[in-house]
Scaffold this motif. Structure first.
Motif, mmCIF file in Angstrom:
data_model
loop_
_atom_site.group_PDB
_atom_site.id
_atom_site.type_symbol
_atom_site.label_atom_id
_atom_site.label_comp_id
_atom_site.label_asym_id
_atom_site.label_seq_id
_atom_site.Cartn_x
_atom_site.Cartn_y
_atom_site.Cartn_z
ATOM 1 N N ASN A 118 1.002 -1.322 -0.045
ATOM 2 C CA ASN A 118 -0.028 0.209 -0.154
ATOM 3 C C ASN A 118 0.807 1.306 -0.236
ATOM 4 O O ASN A 118 0.601 2.138 0.656
ATOM 5 N N PHE A 119 1.917 1.389 -0.853
ATOM 6 C CA PHE A 119 2.705 2.496 -1.104
ATOM 7 C C PHE A 119 1.930 3.564 -1.942
ATOM 8 O O PHE A 119 0.577 3.103 -2.164
ATOM 9 N N ASN A 120 2.505 4.724 -2.239
ATOM 10 C CA ASN A 120 1.785 5.764 -2.869
ATOM 11 C C ASN A 120 0.791 5.194 -4.069
ATOM 12 O O ASN A 120 1.508 4.577 -4.974
ATOM 13 N N ARG A 121 -0.305 5.389 -4.140
ATOM 14 C CA ARG A 121 -1.083 5.063 -4.986
ATOM 15 C C ARG A 121 -0.898 5.505 -6.488
ATOM 16 O O ARG A 121 -1.021 4.922 -7.347
ATOM 17 N N ARG A 122 -0.214 6.539 -6.637
ATOM 18 C CA ARG A 122 0.097 7.119 -7.876
ATOM 19 C C ARG A 122 1.330 6.287 -8.383
ATOM 20 O O ARG A 122 1.523 6.328 -9.915
ATOM 21 N N ILE A 123 2.162 5.898 -7.601
ATOM 22 C CA ILE A 123 3.315 4.795 -8.034
ATOM 23 C C ILE A 123 2.596 3.635 -8.837
ATOM 24 O O ILE A 123 3.049 3.144 -9.889
ATOM 25 N N LYS A 124 1.726 3.237 -7.858
ATOM 26 C CA LYS A 124 1.188 1.878 -8.504
ATOM 27 C C LYS A 124 0.203 2.109 -9.867
ATOM 28 O O LYS A 124 0.129 1.561 -10.699
ATOM 29 N N SER A 125 -0.516 3.220 -9.906
ATOM 30 C CA SER A 125 -1.288 3.568 -11.159
ATOM 31 C C SER A 125 -0.281 3.560 -12.052
ATOM 32 O O SER A 125 -0.727 3.278 -13.313
ATOM 33 N N ASP A 126 0.834 4.687 -11.938
ATOM 34 C CA ASP A 126 1.723 4.765 -13.050
ATOM 35 C C ASP A 126 2.352 3.571 -13.399
ATOM 36 O O ASP A 126 2.650 3.431 -14.822
ATOM 37 N N PHE A 127 2.932 2.750 -12.605
ATOM 38 C CA PHE A 127 3.502 1.630 -12.956
ATOM 39 C C PHE A 127 2.552 0.619 -13.875
ATOM 40 O O PHE A 127 3.007 0.110 -14.774
ATOM 41 N N GLY A 135 -4.025 -1.730 -18.002
ATOM 42 C CA GLY A 135 -3.498 -0.598 -17.193
ATOM 43 C C GLY A 135 -3.877 -0.419 -15.668
ATOM 44 O O GLY A 135 -3.992 -1.552 -15.076
ATOM 45 N N ASP A 136 -4.167 0.613 -15.199
ATOM 46 C CA ASP A 136 -4.536 0.663 -13.631
ATOM 47 C C ASP A 136 -5.854 0.135 -13.117
ATOM 48 O O ASP A 136 -6.604 -0.090 -14.356
ATOM 49 N N ASP A 137 -6.069 -0.105 -11.805
ATOM 50 C CA ASP A 137 -7.389 -0.657 -11.536
ATOM 51 C C ASP A 137 -7.689 -0.085 -10.148
ATOM 52 O O ASP A 137 -7.123 1.108 -9.790
ATOM 53 N N GLN A 138 -8.842 -0.426 -9.599
ATOM 54 C CA GLN A 138 -9.481 0.093 -8.390
ATOM 55 C C GLN A 138 -9.301 -0.947 -6.983
ATOM 56 O O GLN A 138 -10.229 -1.171 -6.682
ATOM 57 N N ALA A 139 -7.917 -1.415 -6.947
ATOM 58 C CA ALA A 139 -7.753 -2.449 -5.894
ATOM 59 C C ALA A 139 -7.940 -1.641 -4.873
ATOM 60 O O ALA A 139 -7.601 -0.488 -4.517
ATOM 61 N N PHE A 140 -8.213 -2.631 -3.479
ATOM 62 C CA PHE A 140 -8.222 -2.140 -2.294
ATOM 63 C C PHE A 140 -6.992 -2.146 -1.547
ATOM 64 O O PHE A 140 -6.622 -1.625 -0.485
ATOM 65 N N TYR A 141 -6.133 -3.381 -2.263
ATOM 66 C CA TYR A 141 -4.934 -3.525 -1.606
ATOM 67 C C TYR A 141 -3.821 -3.797 -2.745
ATOM 68 O O TYR A 141 -4.212 -4.459 -3.732
ATOM 69 N N TRP A 142 -2.680 -3.573 -2.440
ATOM 70 C CA TRP A 142 -1.619 -3.451 -3.409
ATOM 71 C C TRP A 142 -0.246 -3.710 -2.888
ATOM 72 O O TRP A 142 -0.078 -3.374 -1.729
ATOM 73 N N CYS A 151 10.054 1.233 -8.303
ATOM 74 C CA CYS A 151 9.091 0.077 -8.501
ATOM 75 C C CYS A 151 9.482 -0.731 -9.529
ATOM 76 O O CYS A 151 9.703 -0.330 -10.734
ATOM 77 N N VAL A 152 9.584 -1.958 -9.611
ATOM 78 C CA VAL A 152 9.859 -3.169 -10.229
ATOM 79 C C VAL A 152 8.757 -4.037 -10.515
ATOM 80 O O VAL A 152 8.802 -4.639 -11.612
ATOM 81 N N ALA A 153 7.955 -4.125 -9.687
ATOM 82 C CA ALA A 153 6.886 -5.300 -9.952
ATOM 83 C C ALA A 153 5.371 -4.664 -8.895
ATOM 84 O O ALA A 153 5.813 -4.240 -7.758
ATOM 85 N N VAL A 154 4.196 -5.052 -9.474
ATOM 86 C CA VAL A 154 3.195 -4.775 -8.541
ATOM 87 C C VAL A 154 2.181 -5.739 -8.866
ATOM 88 O O VAL A 154 2.137 -6.282 -9.821
ATOM 89 N N MET A 155 1.644 -6.123 -7.643
ATOM 90 C CA MET A 155 0.306 -6.865 -7.654
ATOM 91 C C MET A 155 -0.722 -6.229 -6.829
ATOM 92 O O MET A 155 -0.238 -5.547 -5.710
#
Length: 199
Positions: A118-127, A135-142, A151-155
Motif C-alpha cells: 500500500n505504497f503511494n497510489r500514484r506509483i502503483k497507478s503509473d506502473f 492499465g490501472d485498476d481500483q484495487a483495495f490492496y496492493w 518500483c519494478v513489480a506490482v500486484m
C-alpha cells in the motif's frame, strides 16, 4: 489457405520480432491454416487480429480457436495481439515479446528487491499504466517490489462480491520470482482483512 493483405500493425510486429529472430516468417502455413507470424526457433506463433475483421464474426473466432488447438497439439505457443492493443500499448507488447523471445536483457531477481505494501497510489497507478495491458485498476490492496528505490513489480487485489475472498486483479513486472515473492508476503495481510481465500 491464401493470405490476405498484411496490415501495417502486423508488419510492425513482424519487423520487431525479426529484429531479434532472423528465422521469423510472415504468413506461415500450418496444416490448413496460415498463422500471421511464426518463429520456428522459438516454437512461437503470433496472430495479429484486427478489430474489424475479427469482431462479431463467429467463423473467425472458431478459426482462431482451431489454430490455438492445432498449435497446442504441435507444441507451439500461440499468442494473439489485437490491433487496438498494439496501437495503444505498443511498448508493453514489445517488452512482453522480448521476454517471450528470451532477449529481454539483464534479469532482475526477486531476492534483490524489497517488498512494500500500500505504497503511494500514484506509483502503483503509473506502473500499471506503463507495464500492464489493462492499465490501472481500483484495487483495495496492493504490494510491490522495489530495487534501488524504483518500483519494478506490482500486484493488486480487489474484494470479491461475497466479501469473503479476494481476487488477484493485476500483476505486472519482469522480475524473476517476483510473483511468488509478492503473493507469499501479502497472504497474511490479506487474511487479516478477513478474507478466507485468494482467487
Amino acid at each position: 489457405m491464401t493470405g490476405g493483405k498484411v496490415s501495417a500493425g502486423q508488419r510492425q510486429v513482424f519487423d520487431f520480432v525479426k529484429g531479434f529472430c532472423s528465422d521469423t516468417v510472415l504468413e506461415y502455413p500450418l496444416d490448413k491454416y496460415l498463422v500471421d507470424i511464426f518463429v520456428p526457433s522459438k516454437n512461437l506463433a503470433i496472430e495479429f487480429n484486427g478489430w474489424y475483421w475479427h469482431s462479431d464474426r463467429a467463423n473467425r473466432s472458431e478459426i482462431t480457436l482451431e489454430k490455438y488447438k492445432l498449435c497446442k497439439r504441435l507444441g507451439i505457443r500461440l499468442i494473439v495481439i489485437w490491433d487496438f492493443d498494439w496501437l495503444q500499448r505498443r511498448s508493453i507488447w514489445e517488452a512482453k515479446l522480448q521476454n517471450i523471445l528470451g532477449v529481454a536483457g539483464e534479469r532482475l531477481y526477486a531476492r534483490d528487491c524489497e517488498f512494500s505494501e500500500n505504497f503511494n497510489r500514484r506509483i502503483k497507478s503509473d506502473f500499471l499504466n506503463l507495464h500492464h495491458l489493462q492499465g490501472d485498476d481500483q484495487a483495495f490492496y496492493w504490494c510491490g517490489l522495489f530495487n534501488d528505490d524504483a518500483c519494478v513489480a506490482v500486484m493488486t487485489f480487489r474484494k470479491s462480491r461475497d466479501n469473503k475472498s479476494v481476487e488477484l486483479s493485476r500483476y505486472a513486472g519482469e522480475v524473476v520470482g517476483g510473483f511468488s515473492k509478492l503473493l507469499k508476503h501479502c497472504t497474511n495481510t490479506l487474511r487479516g482483512f478477513g478474507c478466507s481465500e485468494i482467487i
